[in-house]
Scaffold this active site. Structure first.
Site, PDB file in Angstrom:
ATOM      1  N   SER A 143      33.843   6.661 -29.368  1.00  0.00           N
ATOM      2  CA  SER A 143      33.375   6.086 -30.630  1.00  0.00           C
ATOM      3  C   SER A 143      32.503   4.886 -30.312  1.00  0.00           C
ATOM      4  O   SER A 143      32.653   4.263 -29.249  1.00  0.00           O
ATOM      5  CB  SER A 143      34.569   5.641 -31.475  1.00  0.00           C
ATOM      6  OG  SER A 143      34.159   4.863 -32.588  1.00  0.00           O
ATOM      7  N   TYR A 156      42.425   0.035 -32.188  1.00  0.00           N
ATOM      8  CA  TYR A 156      41.653   1.276 -32.167  1.00  0.00           C
ATOM      9  C   TYR A 156      40.499   1.163 -31.175  1.00  0.00           C
ATOM     10  O   TYR A 156      40.271   2.067 -30.358  1.00  0.00           O
ATOM     11  CB  TYR A 156      41.115   1.582 -33.562  1.00  0.00           C
ATOM     12  CG  TYR A 156      40.191   2.784 -33.585  1.00  0.00           C
ATOM     13  CD1 TYR A 156      40.680   4.061 -33.346  1.00  0.00           C
ATOM     14  CD2 TYR A 156      38.827   2.627 -33.823  1.00  0.00           C
ATOM     15  CE1 TYR A 156      39.827   5.166 -33.351  1.00  0.00           C
ATOM     16  CE2 TYR A 156      37.973   3.719 -33.834  1.00  0.00           C
ATOM     17  CZ  TYR A 156      38.477   4.987 -33.590  1.00  0.00           C
ATOM     18  OH  TYR A 156      37.632   6.067 -33.579  1.00  0.00           O
TER      19      TYR A 156
END
Length: 235
Positions: A143, A156
Site C-alpha cells: 500500500s 496499519y
C-alpha cells in the site's frame, strides 16, 4: 495464446475488491486460479464470474490467511487440483484504524497476523517447490501506506512497511534462483472497504482492475525481467 495459459495462481483475499479483480484478470489470460478468502459466499461470486467468462479452471478454498494450518491446506488443495503453483498473490489484508493511543490491541493483532504473518505463511508454503524448479513469481500487495504514515494509520502502515521490507529482502534472497518477487503498492482504490473513505470529490479513485492490470504486467515479463516495485496512485 493467452499470456498465462497453463499457469496456476493462488490469490488470497479473492472474495472481493482487488483480489477478486486480480483473479478475474488472471483467468481471462488463461490461468488456473485458486481463490482464497474467509467469506465463502463472496468466493462463490468470484468463482462464478470467472466461469461466466469461459474459464472453468478455478478452485475456491475457504482460508483464514492468519492461520498457518489454513494456508497449508490451501496450498495442498491447489497442488492436488492443478499441480505446481506458478504464481502467488498475497493480497489478503486487514485495514483497521487502531492507532497506538487507542489501545485496541485486538485490532493491532488482526493486522499483524493477517498482513505480515499471513504473507509469510503463504510465501513459506510455495517457496521450496518454486526454488526447486527455478521458477515462480510471488506478488505482494502492499500500500502507499507503506511509504506514508498518518496519525490514524500507525499500525496499519507499520504492517505495510513490513510487507515492502519482506518483498525487498526476499528479492535479494532469491537472486539467481529463477524465482521473482514483485511488490505492488496501490493508492486509494474504490473498493467496498474504501467506499466511505474521505476523498476529494474532483479526484477519481483507482479501480480494482487498474491494480489487476499492474499485476498481470509484472508476471508476463520475460523470465529474465524482474519488476521489483510498482506504485499505482490516482492522478
Amino acid at each position: 495464446m493467452k499470456q498465462l495459459t497453463g499457469k496456476t495462481a493462488i490469490v488470497t483475499g479473492a472474495s472481493s475488491g482487488i483480489g477478486a479483480a486480480i483473479a478475474v484478470e488472471f483467468a481471462s489470460e488463461g490461468a488456473n486460479v485458486v481463490l482464497a478468502a474467509r467469506r465463502t459466499e463472496k468466493l462463490a461470486e468470484t468463482e462464478q464470474q470467472i466461469k461466466d467468462q469461459g474459464n472453468d479452471n478455478v478452485l475456491s478454498v475457504q482460508t483464514d490467511i492468519s492461520k498457518q494450518e489454513d494456508v497449508e491446506d490451501l496450498i495442498k488443495q491447489a497442488e492436488n487440483k492443478f499441480g505446481q503453483i506458478d504464481l502467488l498473490v498475497n493480497n489478503a489484508g486487514q485495514v483497521l484504524t487502531g492507532p497506538v493511543r487507542s489501545g485496541k490491541v485486538d485490532e493491532w493483532e488482526k493486522m499483524i497476523d493477517t498482513n505480515i504473518k499471513g504473507t509469510l505463511y503463504a510465501i513459506d508454503g510455495v517457496l521450496p517447490s518454486m526454488v526447486e524448479r527455478s521458477s515462480g513469481h510471488i506478488i505482494n500487495i502492499a500500500s502507499v501506506s507503506g511509504f506514508e504514515v498518518t496519525k490514524k494509520t500507525t499500525v496499519y502502515s507499520a504492517t505495510k512497511y513490513a510487507v515492502r521490507a519482506i518483498s525487498a529482502g526476499l528479492e535479494k534472497e532469491l537472486a539467481k534462483t529463477g524465482v521473482r518477487v514483485t511488490n505492488i503498492s496501490p493508492g486509494m482504490v474504490g473498493t467496498e472497504r474504501n467506499g466511505n473513505a474521505p476523498w476529494p470529490g474532483e479526484r477519481k479513485k483507482l479501480e480494482t482492475k487498474d491494480i489487476a492490470r499492474a499485476v498481470v504486467y509484472a508476471v508476463t515479463q520475460p523470465d529474465y525481467v524482474n519488476v521489483n516495485e510498482i506504485t499505482v496512485r490516482p492522478v
